[in-house]
Write a protein that holds these residues in place. Sequence first.
Motif, PDB file in Angstrom:
ATOM      1  N   SER A   1       0.636   6.180   3.362  1.00  0.00           N
ATOM      2  CA  SER A   1      -0.649   5.525   3.111  1.00  0.00           C
ATOM      3  C   SER A   1      -1.227   6.105   4.383  1.00  0.00           C
ATOM      4  O   SER A   1      -2.161   5.302   5.108  1.00  0.00           O
ATOM      5  CB  SER A   1      -0.954   4.353   2.952  1.00  0.00           C
TER       6      SER A   1
ATOM      7  N   GLY B   1       4.307   3.147  -3.869  1.00  0.00           N
ATOM      8  CA  GLY B   1       3.470   3.425  -4.816  1.00  0.00           C
ATOM      9  C   GLY B   1       3.962   4.518  -5.993  1.00  0.00           C
ATOM     10  O   GLY B   1       5.164   4.835  -5.800  1.00  0.00           O
ATOM     11  N   LEU B   2       3.048   5.094  -6.597  1.00  0.00           N
ATOM     12  CA  LEU B   2       3.388   6.303  -7.505  1.00  0.00           C
ATOM     13  C   LEU B   2       4.163   7.240  -6.534  1.00  0.00           C
ATOM     14  O   LEU B   2       4.956   8.097  -7.175  1.00  0.00           O
ATOM     15  CB  LEU B   2       2.305   6.709  -8.248  1.00  0.00           C
ATOM     16  N   GLY B   3       3.719   7.303  -5.483  1.00  0.00           N
ATOM     17  CA  GLY B   3       4.109   8.424  -4.353  1.00  0.00           C
ATOM     18  C   GLY B   3       5.605   8.121  -4.345  1.00  0.00           C
ATOM     19  O   GLY B   3       6.427   9.266  -3.920  1.00  0.00           O
TER      20      GLY B   3
ATOM     21  N   PHE C   1       1.279  10.959   2.548  1.00  0.00           N
ATOM     22  CA  PHE C   1       0.988  10.349   1.321  1.00  0.00           C
ATOM     23  C   PHE C   1       1.603   8.991   1.076  1.00  0.00           C
ATOM     24  O   PHE C   1       1.202   8.047   0.652  1.00  0.00           O
ATOM     25  CB  PHE C   1       1.112  11.171   0.166  1.00  0.00           C
ATOM     26  N   SER C   2       3.011   9.007   1.204  1.00  0.00           N
ATOM     27  CA  SER C   2       3.540   7.943   0.633  1.00  0.00           C
ATOM     28  C   SER C   2       3.338   6.792   1.681  1.00  0.00           C
ATOM     29  O   SER C   2       3.390   5.568   1.384  1.00  0.00           O
ATOM     30  CB  SER C   2       5.214   8.282   0.760  1.00  0.00           C
TER      31      SER C   2
ATOM     32  N   TYR D   1      -5.563   8.593  -8.920  1.00  0.00           N
ATOM     33  CA  TYR D   1      -4.315   7.670  -8.817  1.00  0.00           C
ATOM     34  C   TYR D   1      -4.484   6.551  -9.757  1.00  0.00           C
ATOM     35  O   TYR D   1      -3.535   6.209 -10.519  1.00  0.00           O
ATOM     36  CB  TYR D   1      -4.374   6.936  -7.348  1.00  0.00           C
TER      37      TYR D   1
ATOM     38  N   SER E   1      -5.293  -0.993  -1.795  1.00  0.00           N
ATOM     39  CA  SER E   1      -5.438  -0.501  -0.455  1.00  0.00           C
ATOM     40  C   SER E   1      -6.244   0.534  -0.220  1.00  0.00           C
ATOM     41  O   SER E   1      -7.083   0.766   0.846  1.00  0.00           O
ATOM     42  CB  SER E   1      -3.922  -0.304   0.175  1.00  0.00           C
TER      43      SER E   1
ATOM     44  N   SER F   1       0.865  -1.050  -0.100  1.00  0.00           N
ATOM     45  CA  SER F   1       0.032  -0.136  -0.047  1.00  0.00           C
ATOM     46  C   SER F   1       0.982   1.157   0.019  1.00  0.00           C
ATOM     47  O   SER F   1       0.622   2.163  -0.637  1.00  0.00           O
ATOM     48  CB  SER F   1      -0.868  -0.091   1.210  1.00  0.00           C
ATOM     49  N   ALA F   2       1.987   1.245   1.045  1.00  0.00           N
ATOM     50  CA  ALA F   2       2.736   2.244   1.012  1.00  0.00           C
ATOM     51  C   ALA F   2       3.513   2.756  -0.119  1.00  0.00           C
ATOM     52  O   ALA F   2       3.612   4.008  -0.664  1.00  0.00           O
ATOM     53  CB  ALA F   2       3.455   2.315   2.044  1.00  0.00           C
TER      54      ALA F   2
ATOM     55  N   THR G   1      -6.478   3.840   5.582  1.00  0.00           N
ATOM     56  CA  THR G   1      -6.001   2.630   4.984  1.00  0.00           C
ATOM     57  C   THR G   1      -5.321   1.749   6.114  1.00  0.00           C
ATOM     58  O   THR G   1      -5.394   0.508   6.035  1.00  0.00           O
ATOM     59  CB  THR G   1      -4.863   2.884   4.260  1.00  0.00           C
TER      60      THR G   1
END
Length: 454
Positions: A233, A28-30, A230-231, A108, A328, A25-26, A238
Amino acid sequence: MDGQQLSQRGAWGSKVAFIFAATGSAIGLGNIWRFPTMVSQNGGAVFVLIYILAVALIGFTVMLAELTLGRHAQKNPVGAFEYIKPHTPWKLIGYLGILTGIFILSFYAVVAGWALGYFFKTASGTFKGKVTPEMSNQIFTEFSSDPIQVFFFFAIIMGLTIFIISKGVKKGIEKWTKILMPMLFILIVFLAVRALTLPGAGQGISFYLKPDFSKLNVAVVLFALGQAFFSLSLGMGTMITYGSYISKSDNLVSSAGWVSFSDTLIALLAGLIIFPTLAFSGQPGSVGGDALAFKVFPLIFSEMPGGQIFGTLFFALLFVAAITSTISLLEVPVAYLVDERNWSRNKAALLAGFITFLIGIPAALSTGGMEFFTKINFLGLFAIIFGNISLAVGALFICIFVAYIWGVKKAVKEIHSGNPRFNLRPLWAFSVKFLSPAAIIIILITLIKKIITG
Ligand code: TRP
């Protein structure tokens, strides 16, 4: 709650399964896209340093608070607040989280769709041969302003997300993150090695890792904190939801530690791919946003030996990282519908996914597909409101709730299950009561001021 109901909600098979799912979850694109962008636009290595501090002091605190809340209540965010403080407005924070999740997912998944589209483009040789910056820009503009292509890939991302979530906690999220996360790790290490052995890599590394403290200012600190939420989550439940599937015998402190650490490690590794690659192409350090991944990178791949493979794997990495995050985001409304409304998982996943798709339509049309949404930069607007402000508000109220309403003492009791010593207790208590809320209030005031003054 009886055993029957518990088994219907689902639970992780093991502590490791939780860590895979939560890091999925954590990460990602972030991490792979937004983090390097932030670094390049906010002074390079100084940002990296402040970011690490923000994760350690505040991100970790909020994560542990969310996991503890979730495991104690064994419910979705709305149910969790209601369980601890019934019939109070606190459950509104849960609803805010669910809405935020749906809204974040709506844009997202559009960007994740671009990554999937570019995976096929790169693999099929669109960027082979001599590509000029104008050509690369044009390829992106043509792609992102073509509603058919954008919606096609957006729909695939949503379809995959709905599919995995409808299979449940163990047979869906757990099974797929266990396959995808090792893949992601191998891809990222491979790409970092490739990038670090490019000519000129050293220059990129020095921008990335040699701090220039004259670049330190309030904005850097604020962006770092926002990026940390954000990164990791955080701020929308979540981690409350994922925490609700953790066994009472697991150690929440080390789990939160592992997730925060792995997420940061992957962000740092992503920087090791991006900055040497930029330096190789003679690009300045400060390129970001969609330009970075979708305009500059394909250009570089076309110049680089083995670039087609490197490029294809890079977009595969973005796609894999994004999917373990989109699931997530969808899991939060689905857990709510399953827990509170007694819906079946299938129905909940389908409906929440479909609504998200509808909400995503303006974002999908905001990169040239439709003039109105493009002009107001709908996607960017959503990213600020929901990916930034709303998360900070959520995180603030989660801290206040855990520290003062539920109370640190009761939270610590929950943490003791699985970690009877909890040596970090004084530090965590200080941060959840004072440091984190104060930092978030400052971030919020500054953000709002910035919006008002434009
Ligand atoms: N953390 C993910 C990323 O870095 C995105 C994400 C997934 C997220 N779930 C979230 C962000 C919940 C905020 C809140 O790409």
